[in-house]
Design an enzyme around this catalytic site. Structure first.
Site, PDB file in Angstrom:
ATOM      1  N   ASP A   1       3.361  -1.675   0.170  1.00  0.00           N
ATOM      2  CA  ASP A   1       1.934  -1.984   0.146  1.00  0.00           C
ATOM      3  C   ASP A   1       1.688  -3.135   1.116  1.00  0.00           C
ATOM      4  OD1 ASP A   1      -0.666  -2.771  -0.412  1.00  0.00           O
ATOM      5  OD2 ASP A   1      -0.458  -2.601  -2.587  1.00  0.00           O
ATOM      6  N   HIS A   2       0.986  -2.847   2.220  1.00  0.00           N
ATOM      7  CA  HIS A   2       0.805  -3.857   3.269  1.00  0.00           C
ATOM      8  C   HIS A   2      -0.173  -4.957   2.868  1.00  0.00           C
ATOM      9  CE1 HIS A   2       1.546  -5.556   7.051  1.00  0.00           C
ATOM     10  NE2 HIS A   2       1.574  -4.458   7.789  1.00  0.00           N
ATOM     11  N   ARG A   3      -0.838  -4.819   1.737  1.00  0.00           N
ATOM     12  CA  ARG A   3      -1.725  -5.888   1.281  1.00  0.00           C
ATOM     13  C   ARG A   3      -0.938  -7.079   0.757  1.00  0.00           C
ATOM     14  NH1 ARG A   3      -5.227  -2.496  -2.909  1.00  0.00           N
ATOM     15  NH2 ARG A   3      -3.078  -1.927  -3.477  1.00  0.00           N
TER      16      ARG A   3
END
Length: 480
Positions: A452-454
Site C-alpha cells: 500500500d503506497h499510502r
C-alpha cells in the site's frame, strides 16, 4: 463448529465449553401473551413473565464481521423432530466457513422456512422452534404465511405508467419587427478602412459580415467588385465532433452455445468483493532475488521433525516485519494508519471452491515446531470449513507461495486493510556472479511484494526485503 440460540438476543456469542458459536432466537411477537405481576410492590420492582405459546424463530447468525447473508448447506434435523438443548439443527455456509447451528432449548423443529441450498440475510428467520407438539401445526401455519407474504412481495405488479394529458398548445409570439434606432456607428477593421480608401468605396454603404456586423476586408473587396485574396478568406470552421452518449453498461460478448452459468458461492462472492475493494488502494510492487541454499539445507534437517516450508517462510517474514513495522501497518480509512501490535501472518490456501487465508498469529514469537503444528491444524480446519472467525480475519501481512507448483514469479493482489502481501516463487538453480567476478550455480527464488503506497514507500520495502533475504540466507536465527 456449532451455533446455538438464546431467547431475546439477536447477536452472536461464543460458548467456550464446546467451541461453538451461538445465535439468537426470539419468541414470535404475534404469539406472545405476557402478564406482568409485581412480586413485592413495596420494596421490589422485579416482574415475572408468563408466555402462553412459545414458538421461537431460528435466525440466520452473523458468523463473521463481513457476513451479510448465509446459505443453508443442510438441515440436520427434519420438521417435527424433537430437539434437545445443545443439539445441532442446521449447517450454515458463511463467506469463510461452514458451521453447525445448535439450539439452547428443548422442543420441536416445527417448520423450515429456508430450505437447503437457499440463502437468507443475517437476522432473517430460517426456521421455527415449537415448545410442544401441539404448537407444531400453529408454527407451520405461521411459516406458510411467511412464505406466502414473501412471494406476494416478490410478484407485486409495478404500477401502470402514468399517462399525461396532452399539453395545451402554446401560442407562438408574433414576429418582432425590427425598430430603427437611428444612424449607427460603422465598425470596420483597420485593413478594411484602408482598402475602402484605396478603392474609393463608401465604407458606410458596405454591409459587414464579421462578428456583430463588423466590416472586414473581404466585405470591401466584394463591394468594390474585386476578387478577394486567398488570405482574406477565412476557412470555414471544422464541424464539431458528434456528441455521443457515454455508455453506461459494458457490452459483453454473447454467451457461447452450450455454455453454462454458475452462480458464485458465498466464499467466491466474498473473494470477489475483496478483490474489487482492493482496486481502490494505490499499490506498487518490488521484486528481490533470494539465495535459498542455506534454507534448503536447514529444511532437510528439520523436515523429519514436522517443520514445513510454510512455517520457515512465515517465521522469516515475521522476524523481518519486527524490524520494519511500517510494512506490518494498516490503513483502513484513507486518513490515517495504525502500527499493529501483533505480527499475524495470513497464508493463502487453495481449498475446494475458493481461497482462504488462515492466520499464524504472533508468527515472530512462536518457535518453528509450534508454528508448524499450528499451521497443520489451521489447514485441516480450512479444508473442512471449520475455521473460527479470528483464525482467518486477523491477518496483518499475507504470504502467498506458488513455488510448490513450479511458478517462478507472480504478483499478488493486496488484501484490503493490510499493508503488504508477499508472493514467493519457486527456488531454481541460477548462474550467479560473486563480487570477485566468479560464476557459480546457486538456488535462487524470486520474492515479489505488493504494498500500500499510502503507508509503505519504496525505500521501506527495499529495506524489508534486504532483511528478509539476510534471514533466509543465514537461517540459523529461525531455529532459536
Amino acid at each position: 463448529m456449532a451455533v446455538s440460540s438464546s431467547s431475546f438476543l439477536s447477536t452472536a456469542s461464543l460458548t467456550n465449553s464446546k467451541s461453538n458459536i451461538s445465535f439468537a432466537s426470539s419468541v414470535s411477537p404475534s404469539l406472545r401473551s405476557v402478564v406482568f405481576r409485581s412480586t413485592t410492590p413495596a420494596t421490589s420492582h422485579r416482574r415475572s413473565m408468563t408466555v402462553r405459546s412459545k414458538i421461537r424463530e431460528i435466525f440466520m447468525p452473523a458468523l463473521s464481521s463481513t457476513m451479510t447473508e448465509g446459505k443453508i448447506v443442510s438441515w440436520i434435523k427434519t420438521e417435527g423432530e424433537k430437539l434437545a438443548k445443545g443439539e445441532s439443527v442446521v449447517v450454515v455456509e458463511s463467506d469463510k466457513a461452514d458451521m453447525d447451528v445448535e439450539t439452547f432449548y428443548d422442543g420441536y423443529l416445527a417448520a423450515i422456512v429456508v430450505g437447503e441450498g437457499e440463502t437468507a440475510p443475517v437476522g432473517a428467520a430460517i426456521g421455527l422452534l415449537a415448545e410442544t407438539e401441539a404448537e407444531i401445526e400453529e408454527a407451520k401455519s405461521k411459516a406458510a404465511s411467511k412464505s406466502s407474504s414473501s412471494v406476494a412481495e416478490a410478484v407485486v405488479p409495478s404500477p401502470p405508467p402514468v399517462t399525461s394529458s396532452p399539453a395545451p398548445a402554446i401560442a407562438q409570439p408574433a414576429p418582432v419587427t425590427a425598430v430603427s434606432d437611428g444612424p449607427r456607428k460603422t465598425v470596420a477593421t483597420p485593413y478594411a478602412k484602408k482598402l475602402a480608401k484605396q478603392h474609393k468605396v463608401d465604407i458606410e454603404s458596405v454591409a459587414g459580415t464579421g462578428p456583430f456586423g463588423r466590416i472586414t476586408a473581404s466585405d470591401v473587396e466584394t463591394a468594390a467588385g474585386i476578387a478577394p485574396s486567398k488570405s482574406s478568406i477565412a476557412p470555414p470552421p471544422p464541424p464539431p465532433p458528434p456528441v455521443t452518449a457515454k455508455a453506461t453498461t459494458t457490452n459483453l460478448p454473447p454467451l457461447l452455445p452450450d455454455s453454462s452459468i454458475v452462480p458464485f458461492t458465498a466464499m467466491q462472492s466474498a473473494v470477489s468483493k475483496n478483490m474489487i475493494e482492493s482496486l481502490s488502494v494505490p499499490t506498487f510492487r518490488v521484486g528481490y532475488p533470494v539465495n535459498t541454499d542455506a534454507l534448503d539445507a536447514l529444511y532437510e534437517k528439520v523436515k523429519p521433525k514436522g517443520v514445513t516450508m510454510t512455517a520457515l517462510l512465515a517465521k522469516a517474514a515475521g522476524m523481518a516485519l519486527a524490524q520494519h513495522p511500517v510494512v506490518n501497518a494498516s490503513c483502513k480509512d484513507g486518513k490515517s494508519f495504525s502500527y499493529n501490535s501483533s505480527i499475524n501472518i495470513a497464508v493463502a490456501v487453495a481449498i475446494n471452491g475458493g481461497l482462504i487465508t488462515p492466520v499464524l498469529q504472533d508468527a515472530d514469537k512462536l518457535d518453528l515446531y509450534l508454528l508448524s503444528q499450528k499451521w497443520k491444524e489451521l489447514v485441516g480446519k480450512a479444508r473442512s470449513k471449520q475455521l473460527q472467525p479470528h483464525e482467518y480475519n486477523s491477518g496483518t501481512f499475507t504470504l502467498s507461495n506458488l513455488g510448490m507448483f513450479g511458478v517462478d514469479r507472480f504478483d499478488a493482489i493486496l488484501p484490503p486493510g493490510q499493508g503488504a502481501i508477499m508472493a514467493v516463487g519457486a527456488s531454481k538453480p541460477t548462474v550467479v556472479a560473486d563480487k570477485d567476478g566468479f560464476f557459480s550455480v546457486k538456488n535462487t527464488m524470486l520474492v515479489n511484494v505488493t504494498a500500500d503506497h499510502r503507508i509503505v514507500y519504496g525505500a521501506d520495502l527495499a529495506a524489508f526485503l534486504q532483511t528478509f533475504a539476510k534471514i533466509i540466507e543465514n537461517p540459523d536465527s529461525l531455529t532459536l
